[in-house]
Design a protein around this motif. Structure first.
Motif, PDB file in Angstrom:
ATOM      1  N   ALA A 111      55.768  77.408  -1.244  1.00 50.20           N
ATOM      2  CA  ALA A 111      55.172  76.167  -0.948  1.00 50.20           C
ATOM      3  C   ALA A 111      55.239  75.163  -1.890  1.00 50.20           C
ATOM      4  N   PHE A 128      51.395  65.505   0.756  1.00 45.47           N
ATOM      5  CA  PHE A 128      52.401  66.535   1.571  1.00 45.47           C
ATOM      6  C   PHE A 128      52.552  67.807   1.061  1.00 45.47           C
ATOM      7  N   TYR A 129      52.671  68.785   2.175  1.00 48.93           N
ATOM      8  CA  TYR A 129      52.954  70.219   1.650  1.00 48.93           C
ATOM      9  C   TYR A 129      53.829  70.738   2.694  1.00 48.93           C
ATOM     10  N   HIS A 130      54.789  71.675   2.120  1.00 45.39           N
ATOM     11  CA  HIS A 130      55.666  72.263   2.886  1.00 45.39           C
ATOM     12  C   HIS A 130      55.938  73.624   2.502  1.00 45.39           C
ATOM     13  N   SER A 131      56.107  74.643   3.328  1.00 45.92           N
ATOM     14  CA  SER A 131      56.437  76.071   3.350  1.00 45.92           C
ATOM     15  C   SER A 131      57.600  76.211   4.157  1.00 45.92           C
ATOM     16  N   ARG A 135      57.882  77.477   7.915  1.00 46.83           N
ATOM     17  CA  ARG A 135      58.123  76.483   8.687  1.00 46.83           C
ATOM     18  C   ARG A 135      56.944  75.350   9.056  1.00 46.83           C
ATOM     19  N   ALA A 137      54.362  72.311   7.812  1.00 49.28           N
ATOM     20  CA  ALA A 137      54.175  70.988   7.039  1.00 49.28           C
ATOM     21  C   ALA A 137      53.212  70.270   7.479  1.00 49.28           C
ATOM     22  N   GLU A 139      51.049  66.725   6.420  1.00 49.79           N
ATOM     23  CA  GLU A 139      50.989  65.235   5.864  1.00 49.79           C
ATOM     24  C   GLU A 139      49.866  64.801   6.115  1.00 49.79           C
ATOM     25  N   HIS A 164      52.020  70.558  11.143  1.00 51.89           N
ATOM     26  CA  HIS A 164      53.080  70.436  11.929  1.00 51.89           C
ATOM     27  C   HIS A 164      53.750  72.123  11.832  1.00 51.89           C
ATOM     28  N   ILE A 352      59.881  64.505   7.979  1.00 51.07           N
ATOM     29  CA  ILE A 352      59.687  65.907   8.268  1.00 51.07           C
ATOM     30  C   ILE A 352      60.638  66.408   9.243  1.00 51.07           C
ATOM     31  N   ILE A 355      63.837  67.892   7.619  1.00 56.74           N
ATOM     32  CA  ILE A 355      63.863  68.931   6.864  1.00 56.74           C
ATOM     33  C   ILE A 355      64.822  70.111   7.467  1.00 56.74           C
ATOM     34  N   VAL A 366      63.553  69.894  -0.514  1.00 58.83           N
ATOM     35  CA  VAL A 366      62.125  69.520  -0.335  1.00 58.83           C
ATOM     36  C   VAL A 366      61.701  69.393  -2.199  1.00 58.83           C
TER      37      VAL A 366
END
Length: 397
Positions: A111, A128-131, A135, A137, A139, A164, A352, A355, A366
């Motif tokens: 992530a 903001f975080y995303h893995s 899948r 996210a 914010e 999300h 988002i 992506i 990202v």
């Protein structure tokens, strides 16, 4: 069941010098005074900036939306027990300061995270975080407002967070925060408490979690107690009850089965915090949190309050000079990673929904957005730390 029964990790005894400084400051306060513009002495500072602190809150793959919701609730509630020993206030981040990191999980997934101070008065930290593999996210922005309340200082945590599930269109979890309190600043032990209500809501799946963080009474009660329910929004039917201690162990009871007994939702004794990977100081830009505050951090760890205050004042004075420069030039500050949108909230400039679904493509997109330097090159996350100030700080831990 967990054997935790004390609150030592959230308590702190101040020395005579620290107490005298606190009393000197408080003599200038009035009840309910906004403390966001107050410069705090360095001994009450945690050796991290608030832009880094928000990573403490950062899924379930179940096909059952109720079980996915329970997974989100567990994820959210488990983050509160992570804090420095005692009562510490993170550094007040300067405008434009940012923190970025990446995670590697046990299942070989990862992530990425970035937080930026997008406003100084009022203070607002966007994140903001995303893995890519999962899948997911996240914010949001945090808008803390500090208030002096006699023997306590309260931090009212405004702002928003949205989780999300990108493979499930429309499945968004909206989160609100409890408030934080530092008790005993005039007399008694200084204690960190959480208080009031917090919620997690998924309108798409007709579910809401409402939890009360209970503060300890003067003569009765216990620290860190919570009581919450997961229920259907449309029918008000209670599906689960959650209780326990947010610092140590929490329990969940399935109310759909009358014979159900409480089960462990979270036990801090059996959990581990996934470490963040952050580029070494030499790879960081001047306004990245750990690089920016490294001299203050070193002085605090050495218990050199005078040096910490001097270094902290130099950073704050530099920020005031930047404000004067913008005013003279007639320009406004523009955040690097986030933008204020029509809903009044800060959102990532990386859209988002744009992506890529494929994990490798998402990683590239990202990571390029988060870890690219101003000159276009990428941070080298594998470079060993070689900054003498940071190395000296690490030896003091």
């Amino acid at each position: 069941m967990s054997k935790h029964d004390d609150n030592a990790a959230a308590e702190e005894e101040l020395g005579d010098e620290s107490k005298s400084i606190i009393f000197s400051m408080i003599s200038q306060f009035t009840r309910d005074m906004d403390l966001s513009r107050i410069t705090f002495p360095t001994f009450v500072l945690e050796p991290r900036s608030f832009t880094e602190r928000v990573t403490d809150f950062i899924a379930s793959k179940s096909d059952d939306p109720v079980q996915r919701f329970v997974g989100v609730v567990k994820y959210y509630m488990s983050g509160w027990h992570i804090h420095p020993r005692g009562v510490k206030k993170p550094y007040n981040p300067i405008l434009g300061e940012f923190f970025r990191s990446q995670y590697e999980f046990d299942d070989a997934s990862g992530a990425y995270f970035v937080a930026e101070q997008v406003s100084h008065h009022p203070p607002i930290t966007a994140m903001f975080y995303h893995s890519p593999e999962h899948r997911i996210a996240i914010e949001g922005d945090l808008r803390p407002l500090s208030r002096f309340q006699g023997n306590s200082v309260g931090m009212l945590l405004g702002g928003y967070a949205k989780i999300h599930f990108l493979d499930r269109p429309g499945e968004i979890y909206e989160v609100t925060y409890p408030n934080m309190y530092a008790r005993g600043i005039l007399f008694g032990k200084m204690v960190l408490e959480l208080g009031e209500m917090s919620t997690v809501t998924c309108k798409h799946n007709d579910l809401v979690f409402e939890v009360e963080f209970k503060t300890k009474g003067i003569l009765w009660g216990a620290y860190n107690q919570i009581a919450g329910k997961i229920r259907r929004i449309s029918t008000n039917e209670t599906l689960f009850e959650i209780s326990g201690n947010w610092q140590t162990a929490m329990y969940i009871t399935d109310k759909r089965t009358h014979a159900a007994k409480p089960e462990i939702l979270f036990d801090s004794a059996s959990e581990h915090v996934v470490p963040q990977h952050v580029a070494c100081a030499s790879e960081q830009e001047p306004n990245e949190s750990r690089n920016l505050w490294k001299h203050v951090t070193k002085a605090i760890r050495e218990n050199n309050l005078q040096a910490a205050t001097t270094q902290k004042s130099a950073i704050e004075e530099q920020q005031r000079e930047h404000v004067k420069e913008r005013e003279a030039q007639g320009t406004r500050f523009e955040p690097r990673f986030f933008q204020l949108e029509i809903d009044g909230n800060y959102h990532p400039k990386l859209v988002i929904d744009d992506i890529p679904k494929e994990p490798e493509a998402a990683k590239e997109r990202v990571s390029q957005w988060i870890f690219a330097k101003l000159d276009g090159s990428m941070q080298d996350m594998n470079r060993s730390e070689d900054d003498p100030v940071v190395l000296a700080t690490q030896h003091k831990r």
